[in-house]
Enzyme design. Structure first.
Site, mmCIF file in Angstrom:
data_model
loop_
_atom_site.group_PDB
_atom_site.id
_atom_site.type_symbol
_atom_site.label_atom_id
_atom_site.label_comp_id
_atom_site.label_asym_id
_atom_site.label_seq_id
_atom_site.Cartn_x
_atom_site.Cartn_y
_atom_site.Cartn_z
ATOM 1 N N GLU A 1 0.677 -1.227 0.064
ATOM 2 C CA GLU A 1 -0.005 -0.032 0.168
ATOM 3 C C GLU A 1 0.804 1.279 -0.011
ATOM 4 O O GLU A 1 1.638 1.403 0.964
ATOM 5 C CB GLU A 1 -0.912 0.060 1.217
ATOM 6 C CG GLU A 1 -2.013 -0.818 1.173
ATOM 7 C CD GLU A 1 -2.949 -0.630 2.631
ATOM 8 O OE1 GLU A 1 -3.688 -1.508 2.727
ATOM 9 O OE2 GLU A 1 -2.746 0.286 3.147
ATOM 10 N N ASP B 1 -6.183 9.387 10.038
ATOM 11 C CA ASP B 1 -4.980 9.147 10.318
ATOM 12 C C ASP B 1 -4.508 9.555 11.771
ATOM 13 O O ASP B 1 -4.862 10.541 12.049
ATOM 14 C CB ASP B 1 -4.066 9.146 9.372
ATOM 15 C CG ASP B 1 -4.099 8.318 8.053
ATOM 16 O OD1 ASP B 1 -3.857 7.134 8.314
ATOM 17 O OD2 ASP B 1 -4.066 8.815 7.181
#
Lengths: 258, 402
Positions: A46, A57
């Site tokens: 990824e 995040d």
């Protein structure tokens, strides 16, 4: 058969998916790390597309994005990294992960065309739920890019069909309610949910968020078809360690789920 | 493209034309759908509105007066200026309007913890206030930069029992406070309600906050009909996210004779890189759960906003404003820090009313247009907040030590 499908078919163990942020801390270092990941044991990669405001995040990935942007990262350079990677590696699936706005500003169609041409296999767009995804999804499918959908502990059985419709490649099970890099999930809590999801789909399920150590990886690999490790690898990069140190870390994770 | 009505937005999926929608992480989707369902049920429940109206009257002090600013009008020498006095509300700004509405929705959902973001601190104070009233724990996310320039409001929130979390990430301002609140919400989705402070975020927030703020325009309509026997010619309101403007404008959107002007913050000037005028200097994009106009670079990275006013210091704008801008139903202009500062002092001295720096932006534009308009032209400005919180910023700007 797509690279993602072929990878899952060929493995008789859970896959290791590793996340790094494109261009963190600079393009050259990031490229060195990226190229070393498959040999270290990463089955799928990824690659994060930096965004100024990553609302899902935690601090580790936020800072990685900021470092990358400060060093001049942008979508054009991210795609160039993929091209450079593909020049040497035609096997390992690579998935771009990030937020919608940088894709939108690049031009959704242009992005899909260039991502496919560069050798991207799939996309995880964190803030693009199925309700808003139709344009991106149609254009991605036309280019053979998988749209990898997120499932979470809050996903109800009622909502599942909506998420699974149009999903391909694999499913990403966000194992905690929280941001990246948070505490690890309670296996006993997520196991029944994943089993329930499996009755609705044949797609492989990757488990992510909160998996940091080889021991965490081994535990979660018991219920998932793949595990995703991001923040702890990004932390190693943040500490200024070499691509070799990242490779060692990835090798240890790979061994733990072999 | 013309439309039959400007008041029937958004569609059922929360879109105002191409804007709005729900661009959030999957973790939040089920909860956001539940907020929408609960709000729709509440909207249809007379008991909900009865409780809200009682609180608005007895707790907030509504209706807020519509005041003819005679002295300001005569000094400027043109249009007749009315001030909608939402700064007289309990807590000193219009934010209490949507806080009361939303806390009733949160209670209906059975949520036991409230979080919010704040820029100037007005929304944080209003949220902390309704949380004290209903005995719910309250966590306020506030940019470190804003904490520094809005100390009185920080202390006020703490007195009201709220926890104020200083946000150090990104530009350390309102945008980052919203990011942090969203991260908290994703983490505590089971018991927490995010009481969003303006007409932005994912559907249904832009619509719901607008509905709760529309009381400003609804009252204004009745009051001006009583005082003048006709509708106003021009409405003016400042815009950060755009809640007070949406509240004033919405009940008038289908009255073509009423011109509306939204005033963005031009900071040091819209031609510099230090402003907060998302419509004047931004373009459509996706952030904070919505499609709208944002200040951003070519790569889609959101840029820092700048305004002397913490409440306008936001690089985005609510999606309904984006749509009204494209439709050209509302005119949007921008006013600089210095112009706002001058308006702040003007109203203080001519009317004995210290306006919030946010509202001073609206007034600064009126100071430009009023002298050019005939004496029978009626302007209504939303005086969305009082300026007590801003005296330290003003003193510093004027080089005065308090």
């Amino acid at each position: 058969m797509s690279r993602i499908e072929a990878t899952f078919k060929a493995l008789n163990r859970p896959a290791l998916i590793t996340f790094i942020m494109a261009g963190d801390p600079d393009v050259q270092t990031s490229m060195d790390v990226l190229k070393a990941l498959p040999d270290a044991g990463a089955d799928i990669i990824e690659l994060g597309m930096p965004f100024s405001d990553p609302m899902a995040d935690g601090p580790t990935i936020q800072l990685a994005g900021q470092r990358a942007l400060k060093a001049g990262a942008n979508m054009h350079r991210t795609l160039q990294m993929v091209r450079n990677f593909r020049a040497e590696n035609t096997q390992t699936p690579l998935v771009l992960m990030g937020y919608y706005n940088p894709i939108l500003q690049y031009g959704v169609e242009k992005f899909m065309n260039e991502a496919a041409e560069a050798g991207v296999d799939g996309l995880i767009i964190v803030d693009l739920p199925p309700e808003e995804a139709s344009e991106a999804q149609t254009l991605a499918k036309a280019k053979g890019l998988d749209i990898i959908r997120l499932l979470t502990p809050t996903t109800t059985e009622e909502r599942l069909p909506k998420i699974l419709e149009g999903a391909s490649g694999f499913l990403y099970y966000v194992s905690i309610t929280g941001v990246t890099g948070a505490a690890q999930a309670d296996l006993n809590k997520i196991k029944p949910h994943i089993e329930q999801i499996k009755t609705h789909t044949d797609l492989p399920i990757a488990i992510g968020f909160g998996i940091k150590t080889p021991a965490d990886a081994a535990e979660m690999a018991a219920v998932g078809d793949a595990i995703v490790v991001g923040s702890s690898i990004v932390q190693t990069i943040a500490e200024g360690q070499s691509a070799g140190a990242v490779s060692q870390q990835v090798s240890a994770l790979a061994k733990a789920i072999a | 493209m013309s439309v039959n009505s400007y008041k029937n937005q958004p569609d059922e999926r929360g879109h105002f034309g191409p804007y709005g929608g729900r661009y959030v992480a999957e973790t939040l989707m089920p909860l956001i759908l539940e907020v929408e369902k609960t709000y729709n049920e509440a909207k249809a429940d007379p008991a909900f509105w009865a409780q809200l109206e009682t609180l608005q009257r007895d707790y907030v002090g509504r209706p807020s007066p519509l005041y003819y600013a005679k002295s300001a009008t005569e000094t400027l020498g043109g249009a007749k200026i009315y001030l909608k006095r939402d700064e007289l509300n309990h807590t000193g700004a219009h934010k209490i309007n949507h806080c009361l509405g939303q806390i009733l929705v949160a209670r209906r959902m059975g949520k036991t913890r409230i979080i919010c973001e704040t820029g100037a601190g007005q929304h944080g104070v209003a949220t902390a206030t309704v949380c004290a009233l209903f005995d719910l724990p309250c966590t306020v996310f506030m940019g470190a930069k804003d904490i520094e320039r809005q100390k009185p409001n920080v202390f006020r929130m703490k007195l009201l029992g709220a926890e104020v979390i200083s946000v150090e990430s990104g530009s350390r301002s309102l945008k980052d406070a919203i990011n942090e609140a969203l991260r908290d919400w994703v983490t505590n989705v089971h018991d927490t309600y995010y009481l969003i402070g303006t007409v932005n975020g994912p559907h249904p927030f832009p619509m719901m906050v607008r509905d709760f703020q529309s009381i400003i325009g609804t009252e204004t309509r009745e009051q001006i009909m009583k005082k003048e026997g006709r509708l106003p010619d021009t409405l003016v309101a400042c815009i950060g996210g755009g809640s007070n403007a949406m509240g004033l404008f919405h009940p008038f959107l289908d009255d073509p004779e009423v011109r509306m002007i939204g005033v963005e913050a031009a900071g040091l000037g819209v031609n510099t890189d230090k402003h907060a005028a998302s419509l004047a200097g931004g373009r459509p994009g996706v952030m904070h759960g919505m499609n709208s106009y944002f200040l951003q670079n070519e790569d889609g990275q959101i840029q820092e906003a700048h305004s002397i006013s913490a409440g306008l210091d936001y690089p985005g704008i609510g999606p309904e404003h984006a749509w009204l801008f494209d439709q050209r139903r509302v005119d949007y202009v921008a006013v600089t820090d210095d112009e706002a500062l001058e308006a702040f002092q003007f109203l203080s001295k001519t009317e004995g009313i210290i306006p919030a720096l946010e509202s001073s932006h609206a007034l600064a534009h009126i100071m430009k247009i009023a002298p050019t308009l005939p004496k029978d032209h009626i302007i209504v400005m939303n005086l969305s907040g009082r300026g007590d919180k801003d005296i330290f910023t003003i003193a510093e700007k004027l080089g005065v030590k308090i």
